[in-house]
Design a protein around this motif. Structure first.
Motif, PDB file in Angstrom:
ATOM      1  N   TYR A  56       0.978  -1.135  -0.034  1.00  0.00           N
ATOM      2  CA  TYR A  56       0.048  -0.138  -0.093  1.00  0.00           C
ATOM      3  C   TYR A  56       0.893   1.274   0.043  1.00  0.00           C
ATOM      4  O   TYR A  56       0.531   2.172  -0.376  1.00  0.00           O
ATOM      5  CB  TYR A  56      -0.956  -0.056   1.104  1.00  0.00           C
ATOM      6  N   LEU A  57       1.950   1.063   0.539  1.00  0.00           N
ATOM      7  CA  LEU A  57       2.982   2.380   0.829  1.00  0.00           C
ATOM      8  C   LEU A  57       3.542   2.399  -0.576  1.00  0.00           C
ATOM      9  O   LEU A  57       3.680   3.675  -1.074  1.00  0.00           O
ATOM     10  CB  LEU A  57       3.929   2.402   1.772  1.00  0.00           C
ATOM     11  N   THR A  58       3.940   1.435  -1.276  1.00  0.00           N
ATOM     12  CA  THR A  58       5.110   1.653  -2.383  1.00  0.00           C
ATOM     13  C   THR A  58       4.616   1.238  -3.721  1.00  0.00           C
ATOM     14  O   THR A  58       5.000   1.431  -4.742  1.00  0.00           O
ATOM     15  CB  THR A  58       6.366   0.883  -2.119  1.00  0.00           C
ATOM     16  N   ASP A  59       3.171   0.477  -3.711  1.00  0.00           N
ATOM     17  CA  ASP A  59       2.791  -0.231  -5.119  1.00  0.00           C
ATOM     18  C   ASP A  59       3.609  -1.378  -5.456  1.00  0.00           C
ATOM     19  O   ASP A  59       3.688  -1.742  -6.552  1.00  0.00           O
ATOM     20  CB  ASP A  59       2.749   0.688  -6.057  1.00  0.00           C
ATOM     21  N   GLU A  60       4.702  -1.997  -4.638  1.00  0.00           N
ATOM     22  CA  GLU A  60       5.289  -2.988  -5.195  1.00  0.00           C
ATOM     23  C   GLU A  60       4.777  -4.081  -4.157  1.00  0.00           C
ATOM     24  O   GLU A  60       4.621  -3.798  -3.211  1.00  0.00           O
ATOM     25  CB  GLU A  60       6.858  -2.591  -4.820  1.00  0.00           C
ATOM     26  N   SER A  61       5.417  -5.219  -4.826  1.00  0.00           N
ATOM     27  CA  SER A  61       5.091  -6.449  -3.734  1.00  0.00           C
ATOM     28  C   SER A  61       6.321  -7.359  -3.765  1.00  0.00           C
ATOM     29  O   SER A  61       7.215  -7.402  -4.826  1.00  0.00           O
ATOM     30  CB  SER A  61       3.804  -6.911  -4.346  1.00  0.00           C
ATOM     31  N   PHE A  62       6.684  -7.949  -2.596  1.00  0.00           N
ATOM     32  CA  PHE A  62       7.804  -8.676  -2.582  1.00  0.00           C
ATOM     33  C   PHE A  62       7.419 -10.268  -2.899  1.00  0.00           C
ATOM     34  O   PHE A  62       6.913 -11.114  -2.186  1.00  0.00           O
ATOM     35  CB  PHE A  62       8.347  -8.908  -1.038  1.00  0.00           C
ATOM     36  N   ALA A  63       7.802 -10.653  -4.039  1.00  0.00           N
ATOM     37  CA  ALA A  63       7.392 -12.080  -4.834  1.00  0.00           C
ATOM     38  C   ALA A  63       8.293 -12.977  -3.943  1.00  0.00           C
ATOM     39  O   ALA A  63       7.828 -14.123  -3.442  1.00  0.00           O
ATOM     40  CB  ALA A  63       7.730 -12.044  -6.038  1.00  0.00           C
ATOM     41  N   TRP A  64       9.631 -12.460  -3.460  1.00  0.00           N
ATOM     42  CA  TRP A  64      10.281 -13.405  -2.730  1.00  0.00           C
ATOM     43  C   TRP A  64       9.963 -13.987  -1.552  1.00  0.00           C
ATOM     44  O   TRP A  64      10.343 -14.902  -0.909  1.00  0.00           O
ATOM     45  CB  TRP A  64      11.756 -13.027  -2.659  1.00  0.00           C
ATOM     46  N   THR A  65       8.951 -12.952  -0.817  1.00  0.00           N
ATOM     47  CA  THR A  65       8.752 -13.398   0.696  1.00  0.00           C
ATOM     48  C   THR A  65       7.716 -14.503   0.449  1.00  0.00           C
ATOM     49  O   THR A  65       7.866 -15.086   1.333  1.00  0.00           O
ATOM     50  CB  THR A  65       7.953 -12.211   1.561  1.00  0.00           C
ATOM     51  N   GLU A  66       7.045 -14.859  -0.748  1.00  0.00           N
ATOM     52  CA  GLU A  66       6.281 -16.054  -0.699  1.00  0.00           C
ATOM     53  C   GLU A  66       7.236 -17.439  -0.738  1.00  0.00           C
ATOM     54  O   GLU A  66       6.835 -18.150  -0.010  1.00  0.00           O
ATOM     55  CB  GLU A  66       5.619 -16.014  -2.272  1.00  0.00           C
TER      56      GLU A  66
END
Lengths: 178, 432
Positions: A56-66
């Motif tokens: 929500y803050l940066t419009d990015e998502s961390f795929a690696w956390t998956e």
């Protein structure tokens, strides 16, 4: 907001429901699995929450956390699964096995623990073989790019831990005076 | 020959008390080894691969997170405040505390996703209050267990998450929406016999003199709890969160309520809460992954197809087969918990559902309703075990009350079967 002045009283019934039964006697304390369980499920909640906030803050998502979450999920299942065997939490039909004459109960428990032990020993060998294959093939993981055997090598270790816990259950049953 | 061995071994292992997951895994492993005598390692590498593949699934993360929501709200003090608000609305008339217990259990169903966690939270508050008001403890335990069973129908629900993992065509949001109306119908189906039983036996007379809690103050105190389903379901509906994320947001919201607002929890309580949630989820996920081995051996032995063909062409017709399935599942529901039933039977009965062109979402709601009935039908009933332990009564003593409630919920089941739109209208309306 301040706490309401007349907080509902915790009653004796509530207390009866929340106090867990004492742990069975074990040589290696269950605290070992418990800490792994608590840390992994806590980490899973924190990682997923951080993902929501960052998105929500940066419009990015961390795929690696998956990838990390999936690994933690496996660790959680097998470590909490091991302590759940000792605490007899796994879903089973207790009607026949835990009723009737004590001699029959004991024989059935030894048989059931023996079969469960055999299954996890075989599973440990098969998971070990799988990890060895992944090591030899040298595949890397899709999101982070680390060798896949970094993850899969822990599966036989955790499966062996479950097998040891069940061996302990079996040993205690066998040492009981018949 | 091998298919028979697979089933006989599985049933035999279960009877002697081997955990369900291990019985599934061991029977599946043996069947794979016997079917591949000439292959390298007897084809057993499929066992470790399906074990790994069964666990390494991101959607599974929703299970520990929703279990954690249940464990946290269990201790957050929300249930006690919802009960005060509900009593402020209903008053202390005969049978009204039973309505409160079922109503609050249904509302908590909109926060947590597992029946036993809900039975523990509602039972801890209600059973003591109902005893003081003069309701028999066995009646209170029955009402709490039955009310908590609506929990797996009213979204969010762990049962729907597991069904969606098994049947990817049925999405989690669609199933959640489809469970709403049947869940409310089931609740109404419980309230009617509960009130009737209470009036017939004149229960709850002692409480008549007690003052009603003031409405506005009770509402104000309950606001934090009332907002929780709005955040979870609203956030999912508006597309802010996936189901897993909604669960995690609810986890932190529940911790905030419990530690800061109601102060029923401290940091020290985190360890037992996380441990309990971790173990409960591990129990579920271990069955999920070990059932994968069983399902793999079923599919490679190609035995599902002939069974499906035999049943579909048996001449019983669509309704006959459905009636038979319901009967079978209710009997099984008395001996096994819901998640295990899903994992064992969905792979077997889904081809039948597809052969008759049944809607997979409707079918999931139907299966969940049957499982909900099984959760409080003696002798083996997870919710009843929890509520009887709190009320300190043996499970047998509840039979004279609980069978009426079972009947009430079966009426709701009949409605969902006769009018599939009760389940399907909301997901269609919301566009899932």
């Amino acid at each position: 907001m301040s706490p309401p002045p007349d907080r509902p009283e915790p009653d004796e019934y509530a207390a009866a429901a929340t106090i867990p039964p004492p742990d069975p006697p074990v040589r290696v304390p269950l605290r070992f699995e418990d800490w792994i369980t608590v840390l992994t499920i806590g980490a899973l909640a924190v990682i997923t929450m951080a993902n929501v906030i960052v998105r929500y803050l940066t419009d990015e998502s961390f795929a690696w956390t998956e990838e990390i979450s999936i690994f933690l999920l496996i660790v959680l299942t097998m470590s909490a699964g091991a302590s759940a065997f000792v605490r007899n939490l796994h879903i089973r039909i207790e009607l026949y096995a835990d009723g009737g004459p004590t001699i029959r109960q004991r024989r059935l428990a030894i048989l059931a623990h023996g079969i469960t032990l055999a299954f996890f020993v075989i599973l440990t060998i098969l998971l070990g073989r799988m990890a060895l294959d992944e090591y030899n093939w040298g595949d890397t993981s899709p999101a982070i790019g680390v060798p896949t055997w970094w993850y899969s090598m822990w599966l036989p270790v955790l499966s062996a831990a479950i097998a040891l816990r069940i061996a302990g259950l079996l040993r205690r049953r066998l040492q009981e005076p018949a | 020959m091998i298919p028979w061995l697979l089933f006989i071994l599985f049933v035999g292992l279960m009877i002697i008390g081997v955990p369900v997951g291990v019985a599934l895994g061991a029977a599946g492993t043996l069947a794979i080894a016997l079917a591949n005598p000439e292959t390298h390692w007897f084809g057993l590498m499929a066992v470790s691969q399906s074990f790994y593949a069964g666990l390494a699934k991101y959607p599974l993360l929703a299970i520990p997170m929703f279990v954690l929501v249940g464990s946290i709200f269990d201790r957050s003090g929300v249930a006690a405040r919802l009960v005060r608000l509900a009593v402020a609305i209903t008053g202390h008339g005969p049978g009204m505390l039973a309505v409160v217990a079922i109503g609050v259990a249904m509302f908590l169903g909109g926060i947590s996703g597992s029946g036993p966690a809900c039975a523990a939270a509602v039972g801890a508050v209600m059973i003591g209050a109902m005893n003081r008001a003069g309701y028999p403890p066995a009646y209170s335990a029955s009402v709490v267990a039955a009310g908590a069973a609506t929990d797996i129908l009213i979204p969010p629900s762990i049962a729907f998450i597991v069904y969606s993992i098994l049947v990817p065509q049925a999405s989690v949001p669609a199933l959640f929406a489809a469970g709403m109306v049947p869940g409310i119908l089931a609740g109404i189906g419980l309230i009617i016999p509960a009130v009737w039983l209470a009036r017939r036996s004149g229960m709850g007379a002692q409480a008549r003199a007690e003052p009603r809690p003031p409405f506005w103050r009770s509402l104000y105190e309950a606001l934090w709890g009332l907002a929780a389903p709005v955040i979870i379901l609203g956030g999912m509906r508006m597309g802010y969160f996936t189901p897993t994320e909604a669960a995690v947001v609810a986890v932190f919201y529940g911790l905030f309520i419990g530690m800061v607002v109601h102060r029923t929890m401290t940091v020290r309580d985190l360890f037992p809460i996380l441990r309990e949630a971790g173990e409960l989820s591990a129990v579920i996920m271990l069955v999920v992954t070990l059932a994968g081995i069983f399902a793999w051996s079923l599919s490679t032995l190609s035995i599902i197809d002939p069974i499906t063909q035999a049943i579909v062409h048996s001449g019983l017709g669509e309704h006959g087969v459905l009636a038979l399935l319901i009967l079978l599942l209710i009997v099984l529901g008395m001996f096994l918990d819901g998640i295990s039933i899903f994992l064992i039977f969905v792979p077997l009965v889904l081809p039948i559902a597809q052969a008759f062109n049944w809607d997979v979402v409707w079918f999931g709601v139907l299966l969940t309703l049957m499982v909900a009935v099984g959760q409080f039908t003696p002798p083996i009933a997870v919710n009843l075990m929890v509520s009887c332990r709190i009320a300190n009564v043996p499970i047998e003593s509840t039979v004279r009350w609980v069978l009426w409630l079972v009947g009430g919920m079966l009426c709701a089941l009949a409605l969902v079967i006769l009018f599939p739109q009760t389940a399907l209208w909301l997901p269609h309306y919301l566009g899932y």
